[in-house]
Design a protein around this motif. Sequence first.
Motif, PDB file in Angstrom:
ATOM      1  N   ALA A 173      -7.161 -17.126  -3.830  1.00 28.83           N
ATOM      2  CA  ALA A 173      -6.942 -16.636  -2.462  1.00 28.83           C
ATOM      3  C   ALA A 173      -5.577 -15.965  -2.360  1.00 28.83           C
ATOM      4  N   VAL A 174      -4.571 -16.586  -2.997  1.00 27.23           N
ATOM      5  CA  VAL A 174      -3.225 -15.991  -2.970  1.00 27.23           C
ATOM      6  C   VAL A 174      -3.253 -14.646  -3.703  1.00 27.23           C
ATOM      7  N   GLN A 175      -3.936 -14.663  -4.863  1.00 31.46           N
ATOM      8  CA  GLN A 175      -4.026 -13.422  -5.649  1.00 31.46           C
ATOM      9  C   GLN A 175      -4.703 -12.312  -4.836  1.00 31.46           C
ATOM     10  N   GLN A 176      -5.789 -12.693  -4.165  1.00 33.47           N
ATOM     11  CA  GLN A 176      -6.517 -11.695  -3.349  1.00 33.47           C
ATOM     12  C   GLN A 176      -5.644 -11.185  -2.213  1.00 33.47           C
ATOM     13  N   LYS A 177      -4.901 -12.121  -1.614  1.00 32.30           N
ATOM     14  CA  LYS A 177      -4.052 -11.736  -0.484  1.00 32.30           C
ATOM     15  C   LYS A 177      -3.001 -10.717  -0.945  1.00 32.30           C
ATOM     16  N   VAL A 178      -2.398 -11.025  -2.115  1.00 26.92           N
ATOM     17  CA  VAL A 178      -1.382 -10.104  -2.653  1.00 26.92           C
ATOM     18  C   VAL A 178      -2.042  -8.756  -2.974  1.00 26.92           C
ATOM     19  N   ALA A 179      -3.189  -8.816  -3.647  1.00 32.01           N
ATOM     20  CA  ALA A 179      -3.877  -7.575  -4.055  1.00 32.01           C
ATOM     21  C   ALA A 179      -4.259  -6.742  -2.831  1.00 32.01           C
ATOM     22  N   LEU A 180      -4.849  -7.387  -1.840  1.00 33.34           N
ATOM     23  CA  LEU A 180      -5.300  -6.633  -0.669  1.00 33.34           C
ATOM     24  C   LEU A 180      -4.120  -6.111   0.146  1.00 33.34           C
ATOM     25  N   GLY A 181      -3.042  -6.906   0.162  1.00 37.69           N
ATOM     26  CA  GLY A 181      -1.827  -6.469   0.871  1.00 37.69           C
ATOM     27  C   GLY A 181      -1.283  -5.192   0.257  1.00 37.69           C
ATOM     28  N   ILE A 182      -1.208  -5.182  -1.071  1.00 36.23           N
ATOM     29  CA  ILE A 182      -0.686  -3.980  -1.756  1.00 36.23           C
ATOM     30  C   ILE A 182      -1.689  -2.832  -1.602  1.00 36.23           C
ATOM     31  N   ALA A 183      -2.967  -3.164  -1.781  1.00 30.47           N
ATOM     32  CA  ALA A 183      -3.998  -2.111  -1.740  1.00 30.47           C
ATOM     33  C   ALA A 183      -4.055  -1.420  -0.385  1.00 30.47           C
ATOM     34  N   ARG A 184      -3.657  -2.142   0.659  1.00 32.65           N
ATOM     35  CA  ARG A 184      -3.756  -1.546   2.007  1.00 32.65           C
ATOM     36  C   ARG A 184      -2.747  -0.412   2.236  1.00 32.65           C
ATOM     37  N   ILE A 185      -1.886  -0.184   1.249  1.00 36.28           N
ATOM     38  CA  ILE A 185      -1.019   1.013   1.332  1.00 36.28           C
ATOM     39  C   ILE A 185      -1.921   2.245   1.323  1.00 36.28           C
ATOM     40  N   SER A 186      -3.032   2.113   0.612  1.00 30.37           N
ATOM     41  CA  SER A 186      -3.935   3.257   0.473  1.00 30.37           C
ATOM     42  C   SER A 186      -5.019   3.227   1.549  1.00 30.37           C
ATOM     43  N   PRO A 187      -5.223   4.349   2.237  1.00 32.96           N
ATOM     44  CA  PRO A 187      -6.297   4.392   3.247  1.00 32.96           C
ATOM     45  C   PRO A 187      -7.678   4.149   2.635  1.00 32.96           C
ATOM     46  N   THR A 188      -7.815   4.500   1.353  1.00 33.00           N
ATOM     47  CA  THR A 188      -9.111   4.295   0.695  1.00 33.00           C
ATOM     48  C   THR A 188      -9.438   2.803   0.614  1.00 33.00           C
ATOM     49  N   SER A 189      -8.439   1.998   0.259  1.00 33.84           N
ATOM     50  CA  SER A 189      -8.665   0.556   0.195  1.00 33.84           C
ATOM     51  C   SER A 189      -8.975   0.011   1.579  1.00 33.84           C
ATOM     52  N   VAL A 190      -8.240   0.498   2.565  1.00 30.53           N
ATOM     53  CA  VAL A 190      -8.448   0.025   3.940  1.00 30.53           C
ATOM     54  C   VAL A 190      -9.879   0.349   4.378  1.00 30.53           C
ATOM     55  N   PHE A 191     -10.302   1.571   4.042  1.00 28.81           N
ATOM     56  CA  PHE A 191     -11.665   1.996   4.396  1.00 28.81           C
ATOM     57  C   PHE A 191     -12.698   1.111   3.694  1.00 28.81           C
ATOM     58  N   THR A 192     -12.479   0.859   2.412  1.00 29.19           N
ATOM     59  CA  THR A 192     -13.414   0.014   1.649  1.00 29.19           C
ATOM     60  C   THR A 192     -13.491  -1.379   2.259  1.00 29.19           C
ATOM     61  N   LEU A 193     -12.331  -1.930   2.595  1.00 25.67           N
ATOM     62  CA  LEU A 193     -12.318  -3.290   3.157  1.00 25.67           C
ATOM     63  C   LEU A 193     -13.020  -3.317   4.513  1.00 25.67           C
TER      64      LEU A 193
END
Lengths: 472, 259
Positions: free
Chosen positions: A345-365
């Motif tokens: 969960a911590v790993q996912q939180k870190v990954a998603l936090g960083i990934a959200r810099i990109s609009p593509t990741s935000v869109f995917t999520l």
Amino acid sequence: MFRLIVEKELRETIGTTKFAVTFAVCALLILLAFYVGGRNYQVGQAEYEAARAENLKQMEGLTEWSRIDHRVFLPPQPLAALVSGVSNDIGRTTEMRRQGELRSENSRFNEDPIFAVFRFLDLEFLFGIVLSLFAILFAYDAINGEKERGTLRLSFSNSVPRDKYILGKLVGAFLALAIPLLIPILIGCLILPLMGVPMESGTWLRLAMVILAGYLYLGVFLTLSIFVSALTENSASSFLMLLVIWIVAVLIVPRAAVLISGRAVEVPSIDKINFDKSKFQRQAWEEDQKKLMTWQEENQPAEGEDTQEWFGRFRKEMDALGEDRNDRIAEFSARLNEERRNREAVQQKVALGIARISPTSVFTLATTNLAGTSLSLKQRYQEEAARYQTQYAAFLTEKTGDSPSGIIIRIGEEEEEEPDPIDPYELPAFTYEGPSTDETTSRALPDLGLLALFNLLFFAGSFIAFLKYDVR
Amino acid sequence: MAMETTGIVTPESRPAMLEADKLTKRYEDGHLALDHVSFTVRAGEVFAMLGGNGAGKTTTINLFLNFIEPTEGEACVDGIATHRDPLAAKKKLAYVSENVMLYPNFTAMQNLDFFARLGGKSNYSKDDYRRVLLRVGLQEEAHNRRLKGFSKGMRQKCGIAIAILKDAPAILLDEPTSGLDPKAAYEFIGLLESLRAEGKAILMSTHDIFRAKEVADIVGIMNRGQLVMQRSKQDLEGEDLEKLYVEYMAGYMDEPAEV
């Protein structure tokens, strides 16, 4: 003035060969995505029904509930047809046991690895990769291209407020891209129910929000393109810069985020966890063996003691040890699992936090949350399977009267009547309840908000850059 | 270098539409592009600015269009300082660039319609556009053709048609005859004369000394950001403008010439 500029943008974009070709390609791809999605749902549903039927059929003829080999299955999610998310990567089949850990297997990609290589053409892929590129293609020279062509100079020789001009350009470019795309999307929406995808009101709402997310995502790349074109002197530079940004946002950031979080937060592998569990289990078993042997040495049958009575005592001792052992193993396993889950969960939180810099990741999520195919699909399926396990264990206990350890010791050869075959349809049914519309939308809302924020930021950037722009 | 101003007599009854008052532009890198340039163009007058590349002609036009702000002085259109109220000033200005570039995917009519409406004229009909295009010499079969197939001369005609449609009291022309064939240039001069007759104040930058002398009421020569000479048409009668120009450009005449 604003309306005039919007009209001009629409007319200027729609009248080009570039637009005609792009629109034809997009329309074809969108319709194909809906069709392929619908077809995948049909296949998934047929496989699901067949697997369930097969599961019950293989129990037919059995006479003991303790011998059944029961499995539960994850049904295909309706919106996975358009946003597959992790639905093809997670195991759909779970072998049911009265106790202990449940493991899901037989993912779609596991069964057909070829699909894992190239993945499916779904709506999320289309927006995420193809349409974002098209948005750049349409707007990379929105400002500097007009300057290069000389039309900006002529336009601003008139009494044209810059704020209205830039807003008109943005709205016009957005409508020029959004309206034509809506046609194949709406046709695609009609295809889904015709292909048997169950579309309830909640599902329609979620689909509408997926499309909204797609448009917000397109808007991000349009505003970004206008922003960059207002910052750079010529269209070649802005195109190159946007291409680099696109590669970073779409291809690099999401992957880099996972890599970075993987380095930052270590999660023990499943193999390691399984090894530890097996080791603990073996140790516990060996300890119990010794205890049983000690018990046997200390509790030899007394003279004249009935063998059956001694076996009864032996069995009681064994059951007690077994129960205690199972509890310890379960506790140990649960602890390891929980530790792993927490780290994950911590790993996912870190990954998603960083990934959200990109609009593509935000869109995917956002879209995977709306479609119910996000990372939580696996967890939810496991939780529902675990809930069902309790129900299943209670059912079996009721039917067999066995102890949870499942160890049956038969003493002597008793003449028994041939038992009646079991009725597998008595088994409690497993139904996967996907997340509710409220749940999915509330989960997706922060990401939708983030997409809107990206739009706002890039528009503000374009606005400020254009106010200072040298139109000469 | 002092400016020579001789023989310019303009009727006071005609309002000053374009005024440059000590107009100066120094760029951030220190380059002085325009140095205290002053002139007036009244309604019904054509002012031709001659000068080499980098003399300051286009800078002057850019200042009138408020594409850049003056370091000192001001450019006024009908009394409105362009850097103070650019939107109001631009309502009274029409502009034709050296190389008119319009929207290539629009037809001539569509381009005219867009720019006319952008200039605040939304009541024109297709017939009006047709009439103006014919007036500037664009053949009827080209009216509904896309601009991307147009020659420079045809585009220039469209640009002039846009300026006419705006019906502004002042017109800025940035080297309008550059690249035009002799026939088109001749037709353009005729058009310019008719616009002057309508009372338009026209500021035209050009390299074409012959055309300048032919059409201008006042001819100005710019060199290194300064307006080194301005003379009226009457003044230039019998003068060899080309010789004068070469002399001024070479910096031979630091003092006002004898006229």
